[in-house]
Design a protein around this motif. Structure first.
Motif, PDB file in Angstrom:
ATOM      1  N   ALA A  14     -10.432  -2.424  -8.384  1.00 24.32           N
ATOM      2  CA  ALA A  14     -10.576  -0.575  -8.589  1.00 24.32           C
ATOM      3  C   ALA A  14      -9.725  -0.711  -6.934  1.00 24.32           C
ATOM      4  O   ALA A  14      -9.363   0.467  -7.163  1.00 24.32           O
ATOM      5  CB  ALA A  14     -11.929  -0.808  -8.509  1.00 24.32           C
ATOM      6  N   VAL A  15      -9.737  -1.794  -6.600  1.00 22.45           N
ATOM      7  CA  VAL A  15      -9.501  -1.372  -4.928  1.00 22.45           C
ATOM      8  C   VAL A  15      -8.084  -1.079  -4.546  1.00 22.45           C
ATOM      9  O   VAL A  15      -7.690  -0.332  -4.263  1.00 22.45           O
ATOM     10  CB  VAL A  15      -9.768  -2.064  -4.130  1.00 22.45           C
ATOM     11  CG1 VAL A  15      -9.324  -2.553  -2.685  1.00 22.45           C
ATOM     12  CG2 VAL A  15     -11.932  -1.772  -3.798  1.00 22.45           C
ATOM     13  N   GLN A  16      -7.250  -2.169  -5.568  1.00 22.07           N
ATOM     14  CA  GLN A  16      -6.491  -2.605  -5.849  1.00 22.07           C
ATOM     15  C   GLN A  16      -5.481  -0.864  -6.490  1.00 22.07           C
ATOM     16  O   GLN A  16      -4.017  -0.554  -6.551  1.00 22.07           O
ATOM     17  CB  GLN A  16      -5.137  -3.578  -6.061  1.00 22.07           C
ATOM     18  CG  GLN A  16      -5.712  -4.260  -5.396  1.00 22.07           C
ATOM     19  CD  GLN A  16      -5.558  -4.586  -3.852  1.00 22.07           C
ATOM     20  OE1 GLN A  16      -4.268  -3.677  -3.619  1.00 22.07           O
ATOM     21  NE2 GLN A  16      -6.165  -4.884  -3.319  1.00 22.07           N
ATOM     22  N   THR A  17      -6.716   0.020  -7.013  1.00 20.25           N
ATOM     23  CA  THR A  17      -5.851   0.884  -7.958  1.00 20.25           C
ATOM     24  C   THR A  17      -6.339   2.509  -6.709  1.00 20.25           C
ATOM     25  O   THR A  17      -5.425   3.049  -7.230  1.00 20.25           O
ATOM     26  CB  THR A  17      -6.845   1.495  -8.985  1.00 20.25           C
ATOM     27  OG1 THR A  17      -6.608  -0.085 -10.267  1.00 20.25           O
ATOM     28  CG2 THR A  17      -6.167   2.283  -9.845  1.00 20.25           C
ATOM     29  N   LEU A  47      -2.170  -1.420  -7.977  1.00 19.76           N
ATOM     30  CA  LEU A  47      -2.027  -1.934  -8.486  1.00 19.76           C
ATOM     31  C   LEU A  47      -0.713  -1.251 -10.105  1.00 19.76           C
ATOM     32  O   LEU A  47      -0.204  -1.919 -10.890  1.00 19.76           O
ATOM     33  CB  LEU A  47      -3.234  -1.925  -9.166  1.00 19.76           C
ATOM     34  CG  LEU A  47      -3.181  -2.532 -11.030  1.00 19.76           C
ATOM     35  CD1 LEU A  47      -3.179  -4.003 -10.726  1.00 19.76           C
ATOM     36  CD2 LEU A  47      -5.256  -2.444 -10.575  1.00 19.76           C
ATOM     37  N   VAL A  48      -1.270   0.325  -9.555  1.00 16.29           N
ATOM     38  CA  VAL A  48      -0.536   0.977 -11.076  1.00 16.29           C
ATOM     39  C   VAL A  48       0.899   1.228 -10.585  1.00 16.29           C
ATOM     40  O   VAL A  48       1.970   0.917 -11.960  1.00 16.29           O
ATOM     41  CB  VAL A  48      -1.161   2.638 -11.041  1.00 16.29           C
ATOM     42  CG1 VAL A  48      -0.144   3.537 -11.850  1.00 16.29           C
ATOM     43  CG2 VAL A  48      -2.933   2.214 -11.795  1.00 16.29           C
ATOM     44  N   PRO A  49       1.355   1.627  -9.235  1.00 18.59           N
ATOM     45  CA  PRO A  49       3.118   1.362  -9.035  1.00 18.59           C
ATOM     46  C   PRO A  49       3.653  -0.214  -9.742  1.00 18.59           C
ATOM     47  O   PRO A  49       4.638  -0.581 -10.297  1.00 18.59           O
ATOM     48  CB  PRO A  49       2.583   1.115  -8.123  1.00 18.59           C
ATOM     49  CG  PRO A  49       2.045   2.161  -7.291  1.00 18.59           C
ATOM     50  CD  PRO A  49       0.751   1.832  -8.318  1.00 18.59           C
ATOM     51  N   PHE A  50       2.923  -1.433  -9.439  1.00 22.08           N
ATOM     52  CA  PHE A  50       3.448  -2.702  -9.943  1.00 22.08           C
ATOM     53  C   PHE A  50       3.227  -2.434 -11.318  1.00 22.08           C
ATOM     54  O   PHE A  50       4.318  -2.896 -11.949  1.00 22.08           O
ATOM     55  CB  PHE A  50       2.963  -3.578  -9.240  1.00 22.08           C
ATOM     56  CG  PHE A  50       2.358  -4.887 -10.062  1.00 22.08           C
ATOM     57  CD1 PHE A  50       3.951  -6.262  -9.801  1.00 22.08           C
ATOM     58  CD2 PHE A  50       1.884  -5.396 -11.220  1.00 22.08           C
ATOM     59  CE1 PHE A  50       3.793  -6.971 -10.255  1.00 22.08           C
ATOM     60  CE2 PHE A  50       2.282  -6.815 -12.195  1.00 22.08           C
ATOM     61  CZ  PHE A  50       3.119  -7.564 -11.672  1.00 22.08           C
ATOM     62  N   THR A 107      -1.633   6.565 -15.410  1.00 18.60           N
ATOM     63  CA  THR A 107      -1.845   6.862 -13.538  1.00 18.60           C
ATOM     64  C   THR A 107      -3.240   6.180 -13.063  1.00 18.60           C
ATOM     65  O   THR A 107      -3.345   5.036 -13.784  1.00 18.60           O
ATOM     66  CB  THR A 107      -1.891   8.328 -13.717  1.00 18.60           C
ATOM     67  OG1 THR A 107      -3.597   8.734 -13.920  1.00 18.60           O
ATOM     68  CG2 THR A 107      -0.909   9.065 -14.158  1.00 18.60           C
ATOM     69  N   ALA A 108      -3.079   6.540 -11.811  1.00 22.55           N
ATOM     70  CA  ALA A 108      -4.237   5.394 -10.882  1.00 22.55           C
ATOM     71  C   ALA A 108      -5.447   6.100 -11.588  1.00 22.55           C
ATOM     72  O   ALA A 108      -6.153   5.716 -11.733  1.00 22.55           O
ATOM     73  CB  ALA A 108      -4.448   5.562  -9.718  1.00 22.55           C
ATOM     74  N   GLY A 148       0.966  -1.299   0.028  1.00 26.13           N
ATOM     75  CA  GLY A 148       0.141  -0.240  -0.048  1.00 26.13           C
ATOM     76  C   GLY A 148       0.774   0.553  -0.325  1.00 26.13           C
ATOM     77  O   GLY A 148       2.167   1.324   0.586  1.00 26.13           O
ATOM     78  N   TYR A 149       0.267   1.937  -0.601  1.00 25.52           N
ATOM     79  CA  TYR A 149       0.859   3.925  -0.550  1.00 25.52           C
ATOM     80  C   TYR A 149       0.006   5.051   0.656  1.00 25.52           C
ATOM     81  O   TYR A 149      -0.952   4.369   0.306  1.00 25.52           O
ATOM     82  CB  TYR A 149       1.478   3.659  -1.588  1.00 25.52           C
ATOM     83  CG  TYR A 149       2.636   2.984  -2.902  1.00 25.52           C
ATOM     84  CD1 TYR A 149       3.222   2.888  -2.290  1.00 25.52           C
ATOM     85  CD2 TYR A 149       1.500   1.884  -3.125  1.00 25.52           C
ATOM     86  CE1 TYR A 149       4.501   2.436  -2.690  1.00 25.52           C
ATOM     87  CE2 TYR A 149       2.484   1.189  -3.378  1.00 25.52           C
ATOM     88  CZ  TYR A 149       4.402   1.571  -3.424  1.00 25.52           C
ATOM     89  OH  TYR A 149       5.280   0.501  -4.042  1.00 25.52           O
TER      90      TYR A 149
END
Length: 501
Positions: A186-189, A74-77, A143-144, A67-68
């Motif tokens: 979406a939750v991981q975004t 998701l998007v950093p990955f 981007t997210a 998390g951040y």
């Protein structure tokens, strides 16, 4: 008999969903999507990474986590994976957002079809999608916010399809499972999708179809994002729920009174704004859309939540596709001569926001407002200026020097591009970057890049080494490079004191 037949026919045209869908406007909708894709791909390598792309790339590549503070993993990955598979390729890096935006137009057309829209309505809905300045500009970036747009649109489309079929006596509960899978992504975004889901469930509980809550597949679908979110929630809990602090920061940055007008501006001048308003009215009042009343109340509930709780105008952009589709079903039989000219006029703003200008032209016209110039240029000059200052330090001092950037914009650029220029990793006390850690205890010298939140009170000596010169108006231009020496406190005590949100 004739009277009864005509009465029944009238009832069918005002309060029913047709079992057979209108034909899909395949050629026109796919041509619209292909045009969006071609435009975005043609501009993928213009200028440079945007600030958030650099932040996501640094986060996924150098600081992977569950998390951040401000986004989810998701998007950093994805950013780290694309950079690993195609090192340094902006085209490959931005291929996914271009495809995502083109798919959003297709799904918007499919929503219009599910709502009873004929081929003309489907084309109107698909064509309205890229006329949103926010949607088209985000299609240029990984981007997210870009990924979130398609996720919300797909969730709404699947739910509309389920409701239409259920209204016609057909159970298609696997669509609910699809909603659960997309919601997990979406939750991981971004966590904002939880507002959409809560608004949908509340609206359905009030207006129907309440039979949804009796479907076992709904609860299985709900379990998927809940289970997959456990690592992210664990990270948030372990770090003091920084997402809440980010929400407070966003609330302080935005004026609630401007949420609606700026949201309509993001939807698009003329067509987008008009379709948003008309789409809400149709979902709440059109007789033929009675089974979808919950969608109109969902849109209102989402707006009200962010109006009261505080949020950025782009937080509601995931509703644009739904509202465009609903509006298009009301325009499908209108023959107004101004409709397509309005679409052409609405295309000016989103196209003007894209990186279509030569950099030399932008350098000569500093007065020209350009979002992409502000956040997509100046990174090579920033990196070179800091690298030059770093190389001028004695070798022994270099080993004891930490590079700290005022904000995550600058830190992301220095972290991603600076390492290639021989710089050590970058630090920043700003927002999510603060969680990436403090400089080591051995760092008694700091090269600080920024103009605000100076560190003078925390160090014994300071000396300005120069400014970043990019030749353009951007976030890198004019930042001062300052050398600080002699920290008055060890980093574990100093780092929390200089944190900014």
């Amino acid at each position: 008999m004739a009277t009864n037949s005509s009465t029944a026919s009238a009832a069918e045209t005002t309060d029913r969903i047709p079992r057979a869908l209108p034909p899909f406007a395949r050629s026109a909708v796919l041509a619209t999507a292909a045009s969006i894709l071609a435009l975005l791909l043609a501009l993928t390598t213009r200028y440079d990474y945007v600030t958030d792309e650099l932040y996501f790339l640094a986060a996924g590549k150098f600081y992977p986590a569950w998390g951040y503070m401000d986004q989810q993993p998701l998007v950093p990955f994805l950013a780290a994976f694309l950079d690993w598979a195609f090192p340094g390729s902006l085209f490959a890096f931005r291929l996914l957002p271009a495809i995502t935006t083109a798919l959003g137009a297709i799904v918007t057309a499919l929503m219009a079809r599910e709502l009873g829209g004929n081929q003309r309505a489907q084309v109107l809905a698909a064509a309205a999608y890229p006329l949103s300045p926010w949607i088209l500009l985000n299609g240029h970036w990984l981007t997210a916010s870009t990924m979130e747009l398609l996720e919300w649109t797909a969730i709404l489309w699947l739910l509309i399809r389920w409701a239409r079929l259920k209204h016609g006596g057909i159970d298609r509960d696997r669509l609910l499972l699809g909603i659960g899978l997309i919601t997990a992504l979406a939750v991981q975004t971004k966590f904002q999708v939880l507002v959409l889901i809560a608004a949908l469930l509340l609206s359905i509980a009030i207006t129907g179809p309440r039979s949804l809550f009796a479907r076992p597949m709904l609860w299985l679908a709900a379990a998927i994002p809940l289970v997959t979110a456990i690592p992210t929630l664990w990270w948030q809990a372990r770090n003091g729920w920084p997402a809440l602090a980010m929400g407070t920061a966003v609330n302080n940055e935005n004026d609630r009174l401007l949420l609606v007008p700026i949201s309509l501006f993001y939807a698009g001048l003329v067509v987008g704004a008009a379709c948003c308003c008309y789409g809400v009215v149709r979902l709440l009042r059109a007789p033929e859309l009675r089974p979808f009343r919950f969608l109109g109340w969902t849109a209102i509930a989402v707006f009200l939540f962010f109006l009261v709780a505080g949020g950025r105008p782009n937080y509601v952009a995931g509703l644009f596709g739904l509202l465009f589709a609903a509006a298009a079903t009301g325009l499908q039989r209108r023959t107004g001569k101004l409709l397509w000219p309005a679409y052409l006029l609405s295309a000016i703003l989103p196209l003007a926001l894209l990186p279509i200008y030569p950099l030399g032209f932008l350098a000569r016209h500093a007065e020209l407002p350009s979002y992409v110039r502000l956040y997509e240029t100046g990174w090579p000059e920033l990196t070179e200026a800091v690298a030059r200052a770093y190389r001028e330090l004695p070798a022994e001092q270099q080993r004891r020097t930490a590079i700290i950037a005022e904000n995550y914009y600058l830190a992301g650029a220095l972290d991603v591009l600076g390492r290639k220029a021989g710089l050590p990793r970058a630090y920043s006390p700003h927002r999510g970057y603060w969680f990436f850690g403090a400089p080591p205890e051995s760092a008694d010298t700091v090269l600080y890049v920024g103009n605000r939140n100076r560190l003078s009170v925390h160090f014994g000596r300071s000396r300005e080494l120069g400014e970043v010169e990019t030749g353009l108006v951007n976030v890198a231009q004019g930042n001062t490079i300052t050398l600080y020496q002699g920290p008055k406190q060890p980093w574990p005590a100093l780092w929390p004191r200089i944190r900014t949100i």
